[in-house]
Write a protein that holds these residues in place. Structure first.
Motif, PDB file in Angstrom:
ATOM      1  N   VAL A   1     -29.251   3.656 -37.760  1.00  9.71           N
ATOM      2  CA  VAL A   1     -28.040   4.466 -37.567  1.00  9.71           C
ATOM      3  C   VAL A   1     -28.395   5.840 -37.025  1.00  9.71           C
ATOM      4  N   TRP A   2     -29.486   6.418 -37.512  1.00  4.44           N
ATOM      5  CA  TRP A   2     -29.920   7.721 -37.000  1.00  4.44           C
ATOM      6  C   TRP A   2     -30.228   7.647 -35.503  1.00  4.44           C
ATOM      7  N   ARG A   3     -30.888   6.565 -35.085  1.00  2.81           N
ATOM      8  CA  ARG A   3     -31.194   6.391 -33.669  1.00  2.81           C
ATOM      9  C   ARG A   3     -29.910   6.221 -32.853  1.00  2.81           C
ATOM     10  N   LEU A   4     -28.939   5.495 -33.391  1.00  2.00           N
ATOM     11  CA  LEU A   4     -27.665   5.319 -32.697  1.00  2.00           C
ATOM     12  C   LEU A   4     -26.932   6.648 -32.550  1.00  2.00           C
ATOM     13  N   VAL A   5     -26.956   7.451 -33.586  1.00  2.00           N
ATOM     14  CA  VAL A   5     -26.308   8.769 -33.523  1.00  2.00           C
ATOM     15  C   VAL A   5     -27.010   9.658 -32.504  1.00  2.00           C
ATOM     16  N   GLN A   6     -28.339   9.598 -32.467  1.00  2.00           N
ATOM     17  CA  GLN A   6     -29.073  10.385 -31.471  1.00  2.00           C
ATOM     18  C   GLN A   6     -28.706   9.954 -30.060  1.00  2.00           C
ATOM     19  N   ARG A   7     -28.607   8.636 -29.854  1.00  3.26           N
ATOM     20  CA  ARG A   7     -28.214   8.134 -28.540  1.00  3.26           C
ATOM     21  C   ARG A   7     -26.797   8.575 -28.203  1.00  3.26           C
ATOM     22  N   ARG A   8     -25.920   8.593 -29.174  1.00  5.48           N
ATOM     23  CA  ARG A   8     -24.539   9.037 -28.967  1.00  5.48           C
ATOM     24  C   ARG A   8     -24.507  10.498 -28.540  1.00  5.48           C
ATOM     25  N   TYR A   9     -25.312  11.323 -29.195  1.00  5.24           N
ATOM     26  CA  TYR A   9     -25.372  12.740 -28.836  1.00  5.24           C
ATOM     27  C   TYR A   9     -25.952  12.941 -27.435  1.00  5.24           C
TER      28      TYR A   9
END
Length: 202
Positions: free
Chosen positions: A173-181
């Motif tokens: 989830v942290w990686r997904l949020v980073q990609r979203r940002y």
């Protein structure tokens, strides 16, 4: 709780992003693993530990022998209660006494040992355990203690598995949020210079 909330990202929404759907799949996978895989891991781990403890108890029963000890005299200090890891109980070791006993081969042995007798006197007898050389040892592990240790080990394996699953979920989830940002930053970089200008893309 966050894992369950993540499942709501499946609902139809025109603002739903690809990362939202991916996060929902990750949440569902984590829930299934916690519900199905974690108990299996705990059961298998507990079973392995139970088998190992049963073997340990079998070896101890083969190597340790009951024998009768004869009280020679009391020692001045009283032994404190101690927790016996092999029997999973708190045992009152009572008074320590100087005693003599016989080794399995019949030779005489002696030493200072704890006795369950409340008021031991010279000439009293009590049962102790000795190894093959006749040295005083604790009683062998009993079946109840083995079950308790195996259950605790199984619980530990299950908890460790659950922690690992949750840790992997949080990392994804942290990686997904980073990609979203990152996508948001790129979109802002492309749109930002023209933001607020008349006729700029509007």
């Amino acid at each position: 709780m966050r894992t369950v909330v993540g499942l709501w990202r499946w609902r139809r929404n025109p603002l739903r992003r690809g990362t939202d759907l991916a996060e929902a799949w990750v949440a569902l996978t984590a829930v299934l693993l916690l519900a199905l895989a974690t108990p299996v891991v705990g059961w298998l781990g507990g079973k392995r530990v139970d088998a190992a403890l049963r073997e340990t108890a079998r070896v101890q029963h083969e190597q340790r022998h009951r024998t009768s000890a004869l009280v020679v005299s009391r020692t001045p200090r009283r032994a404190l209660p101690a927790f016996d890891a092999e029997s999973a109980t708190e045992q009152n070791m009572g008074t320590r006494v100087v005693a003599t006993w016989r080794a399995p081969d019949g030779t005489a042995r002696g030493g200072t040992v704890p006795t369950p007798l409340r008021t031991p006197r010279a000439g009293d007898t009590f049962t102790i355990w000795a190894d093959a050389q006749g040295r005083y040892v604790r009683a062998p592990m009993n079946a109840e203690a083995g079950r308790v240790h195996a259950a605790l080990a199984g619980l530990g394996f299950a908890t460790l598995g659950a922690g690992l699953i949750e840790g992997v979920r949080r990392l994804i989830v942290w990686r997904l949020v980073q990609r979203r940002y990152q996508r948001l930053d790129r979109a802002w970089t492309e749109t930002g210079p023209d933001w607020g200008r008349t006729g700029a893309g509007s």
